[in-house]
Design a protein around this motif. Sequence first.
Motif, mmCIF file in Angstrom:
data_model
loop_
_atom_site.group_PDB
_atom_site.id
_atom_site.type_symbol
_atom_site.label_atom_id
_atom_site.label_comp_id
_atom_site.label_asym_id
_atom_site.label_seq_id
_atom_site.Cartn_x
_atom_site.Cartn_y
_atom_site.Cartn_z
ATOM 1 N N ASN A 2 15.184 -59.911 53.054
ATOM 2 C CA ASN A 2 14.634 -59.236 51.886
ATOM 3 C C ASN A 2 14.569 -57.727 52.114
ATOM 4 N N ASN A 3 15.628 -57.184 52.705
ATOM 5 C CA ASN A 3 15.653 -55.744 52.951
ATOM 6 C C ASN A 3 15.632 -54.943 51.652
ATOM 7 N N TRP A 4 15.989 -55.594 50.552
ATOM 8 C CA TRP A 4 16.019 -54.913 49.262
ATOM 9 C C TRP A 4 14.617 -54.701 48.700
ATOM 10 N N TYR A 5 13.649 -55.506 49.146
ATOM 11 C CA TYR A 5 12.335 -55.492 48.500
ATOM 12 C C TYR A 5 11.594 -54.174 48.714
ATOM 13 N N GLY A 6 11.698 -53.602 49.914
ATOM 14 C CA GLY A 6 11.006 -52.342 50.188
ATOM 15 C C GLY A 6 11.452 -51.222 49.262
ATOM 16 N N PRO A 7 12.766 -50.928 49.192
ATOM 17 C CA PRO A 7 13.228 -49.895 48.255
ATOM 18 C C PRO A 7 12.920 -50.230 46.798
ATOM 19 N N ARG A 28 18.989 -47.708 43.893
ATOM 20 C CA ARG A 28 20.362 -47.765 44.404
ATOM 21 C C ARG A 28 20.385 -48.240 45.853
ATOM 22 N N LEU A 29 19.379 -47.855 46.610
ATOM 23 C CA LEU A 29 19.277 -48.340 47.983
ATOM 24 C C LEU A 29 19.004 -49.844 48.002
ATOM 25 N N ALA A 30 18.169 -50.290 47.073
ATOM 26 C CA ALA A 30 17.882 -51.725 46.980
ATOM 27 C C ALA A 30 19.142 -52.515 46.635
ATOM 28 N N LEU A 31 19.996 -51.953 45.786
ATOM 29 C CA LEU A 31 21.250 -52.621 45.444
ATOM 30 C C LEU A 31 22.155 -52.768 46.658
ATOM 31 N N GLN A 32 22.147 -51.782 47.518
ATOM 32 C CA GLN A 32 22.979 -51.854 48.715
ATOM 33 C C GLN A 32 22.528 -52.975 49.643
ATOM 34 N N TYR A 33 21.220 -53.223 49.700
ATOM 35 C CA TYR A 33 20.687 -54.263 50.579
ATOM 36 C C TYR A 33 20.668 -55.645 49.926
ATOM 37 N N GLY A 209 26.845 -44.142 41.308
ATOM 38 C CA GLY A 209 26.078 -44.152 42.538
ATOM 39 C C GLY A 209 25.926 -45.531 43.149
ATOM 40 N N LEU A 210 26.411 -46.554 42.446
ATOM 41 C CA LEU A 210 26.328 -47.917 42.955
ATOM 42 C C LEU A 210 27.505 -48.204 43.878
ATOM 43 N N PRO A 211 27.365 -49.191 44.772
ATOM 44 C CA PRO A 211 28.524 -49.619 45.559
ATOM 45 C C PRO A 211 29.611 -50.160 44.637
ATOM 46 N N TYR A 212 30.862 -49.994 45.036
ATOM 47 C CA TYR A 212 31.995 -50.401 44.198
ATOM 48 C C TYR A 212 31.946 -51.889 43.868
ATOM 49 N N ARG A 213 31.502 -52.725 44.824
ATOM 50 C CA ARG A 213 31.469 -54.169 44.603
ATOM 51 C C ARG A 213 30.416 -54.571 43.580
ATOM 52 N N GLN A 214 29.443 -53.691 43.323
ATOM 53 C CA GLN A 214 28.379 -54.006 42.384
ATOM 54 C C GLN A 214 28.538 -53.257 41.064
ATOM 55 N N CYS A 215 29.651 -52.544 40.922
ATOM 56 C CA CYS A 215 29.843 -51.751 39.696
ATOM 57 C C CYS A 215 31.206 -52.081 39.097
ATOM 58 N N CYS A 216 32.116 -51.118 39.067
ATOM 59 C CA CYS A 216 33.413 -51.325 38.420
ATOM 60 C C CYS A 216 34.275 -52.341 39.154
#
Length: 227
Positions: A2-7, A28-33, A209-216
């Motif tokens: 759950n590394n995404w939860y903190g951001p 955006r940091l949470a999306l990366q995690y 600003g999102l990672p490519y895999r989570q955007c286009c």
Amino acid sequence: MNNWYGPFSRGRKALAKHKTTVAIREFRLALQYCPVTAYKVMAHILFNLGIALDRSGQAGLAAKSWVNARKLVRSGPLAELSSRWINSYGMRKSGNSQLDDYRAFQSLQVYRYLSKRGSGKFCSDAERDVVYAVIDDAWKLISKSRILYSLSCSEKIALFKKAKLDFPYLYAEDVLQDDCEPIMGNFRRKNSGASPRLSGDDPCPCGSGLPYRQCCGRIYSCVELQG
């Protein structure tokens, strides 16, 4: 994991305090995690990111985040909230269906025009004004015909794509001073060579600003999917 939860938690707190810049960075940091398979979690992050982007004046990116959130979660409260702010075209709602149609038509024609430009952008304000004037004239003819009233969103997009706009040659002093050649609406795209290969974790080239895999690289807007 759950590394995404903190951001995400810090982003929510920053959003509550109207610190949109901090909130956007944390979301955006949470999306990366966030794991790719955690669809509901990712949808909640994207939804909150859209709110932060909208409050910071980035309505286009906000609509894109909400569209992506709605694609991940098709039903439920989150999908209903997203539908309040985005229209059937995957764009920010204006509160007027005719204005939504016009913006979709304008966006499609500008994208079609710029995609055939070598630089992919307007060379000057004069060029932009001429292009928008041609688009407005075409829209007046379409709106007067009243043909849009009985069409669905996908049928409207198909009609917009069939519209053949004749962009005239543009001879403007500021264009020539910028070393830009006069342009015409019917021309071929210049071959710019192969585009660089992106990995899933690289920043998306669209500027979200999102990672490519989570955007286009993974989810597309309504207009793009109709293409």
